[in-house]
Design an enzyme around this catalytic site. Sequence first.
Site, mmCIF file in Angstrom:
data_model
loop_
_atom_site.group_PDB
_atom_site.id
_atom_site.type_symbol
_atom_site.label_atom_id
_atom_site.label_comp_id
_atom_site.label_asym_id
_atom_site.label_seq_id
_atom_site.Cartn_x
_atom_site.Cartn_y
_atom_site.Cartn_z
ATOM 1 N N HIS A 111 0.877 -1.123 -0.141
ATOM 2 C CA HIS A 111 -0.024 -0.110 -0.196
ATOM 3 C C HIS A 111 0.386 1.254 0.075
ATOM 4 C CE1 HIS A 111 -2.990 -2.852 1.478
ATOM 5 N NE2 HIS A 111 -3.887 -2.720 0.981
ATOM 6 N N HIS A 123 -2.027 -6.922 -5.823
ATOM 7 C CA HIS A 123 -2.020 -7.724 -4.375
ATOM 8 C C HIS A 123 -3.721 -8.199 -4.993
ATOM 9 C CE1 HIS A 123 -2.818 -4.489 -2.567
ATOM 10 N NE2 HIS A 123 -4.203 -4.818 -1.542
ATOM 11 N N CYS A 158 -13.900 -4.557 3.168
ATOM 12 C CA CYS A 158 -12.826 -4.896 2.597
ATOM 13 C C CYS A 158 -11.473 -4.872 2.540
ATOM 14 C CB CYS A 158 -12.998 -3.159 1.412
ATOM 15 S SG CYS A 158 -14.427 -2.385 1.452
ATOM 16 N N GLU A 218 -4.197 1.636 -3.330
ATOM 17 C CA GLU A 218 -4.314 0.771 -3.562
ATOM 18 C C GLU A 218 -3.693 0.438 -4.773
ATOM 19 O OE1 GLU A 218 -5.363 -1.680 -0.939
ATOM 20 O OE2 GLU A 218 -7.106 -0.157 0.105
ATOM 21 N N GLU A 220 -5.088 -3.415 -6.460
ATOM 22 C CA GLU A 220 -5.740 -4.387 -6.166
ATOM 23 C C GLU A 220 -6.501 -5.314 -7.321
ATOM 24 O OE1 GLU A 220 -7.522 -3.729 -1.855
ATOM 25 O OE2 GLU A 220 -8.561 -3.504 -3.069
#
Length: 304
Positions: A111, A123, A158, A218, A220
């Site tokens: 992060h 990730h 989340c 982020e 993701e």
Amino acid sequence: MSAPSALIHALSCAIARPSAPSFFAPIYHHHSILSFPLRSTTTTTPPPLRSRFLASMASKDVAAAAAAAVSVVVDDSGMDAVQRRLMFEDECILVDEQDRVVGHESKYNCHLMEKLKQKNLLHRAFSVFLFNSKYELLLQQRSETKVTFPLVWTNTCCSHPLYRESELIDENYLGVRNAAQRKLLDELGIPAEDLPVDQFIPLGRMLYKAPSDGKWGEHELDYLLFIVRDVNVHPNPDEVADIKYVNRDQLKELLRKADAGEDGIKLSPWFRLVVDNFLPKWWDHVEKGTLEEAADMKTIHKLT
């Protein structure tokens, strides 16, 4: 450490140790003198380079660089103890853009925007959308102590599956489902027996990148999990500031306030992406009881 002490420490580190941590890099980059060894302190006449450095320490640009260095230290030292532990203990699952596991890395590095830019770390993550029997969606406001996106409103839960055997299982997306069950207990106090893993319905995957501030962000590959259950919720204050159930009209009003900047309402970027791209039609399937028909786990949606 007080601000003056921190500033003195930052400058002394810069002089004494050319190999200081990277957060002092602005000082090195701006003043090339630090790449030269300093002469013996017994010299009666200061060498020209050292003299220029000592004189320049009072300049605004050096002060600004030192303050910036200190501010980074303060930001880290001020991190909530629980969030700090999770940042360094949790190992996220690194994947490529086809969702193939390529390794693992600390939650901290996954992060940190510097790492995201340097290594393009991606990730695996999940986002849970929990509806009650009245087809209202449970939202949470993230805790003020969260490192990324504090106090924003978002979907039910989340988080990330971790690099552990139970959460790496690909078959039937069991690893992600196990992680969702774990985090719903951790964040919202919902017991595992109230959320059987086979009741989580994966509807899709999306890939996105979003900065939180200048330091954190982020990147993701996010599994979108839906579940319809009546549950008792006991929020963990280390993770959640507030919760509420919303129907469609109430969600529209929340979106309007966020767009208008009213009442300080902010939404997480991943939640907004789901709302804008998928949620209305998927909510239809929630009400019809046909969620499985909406599932598309072959496509990875790249969204911005």
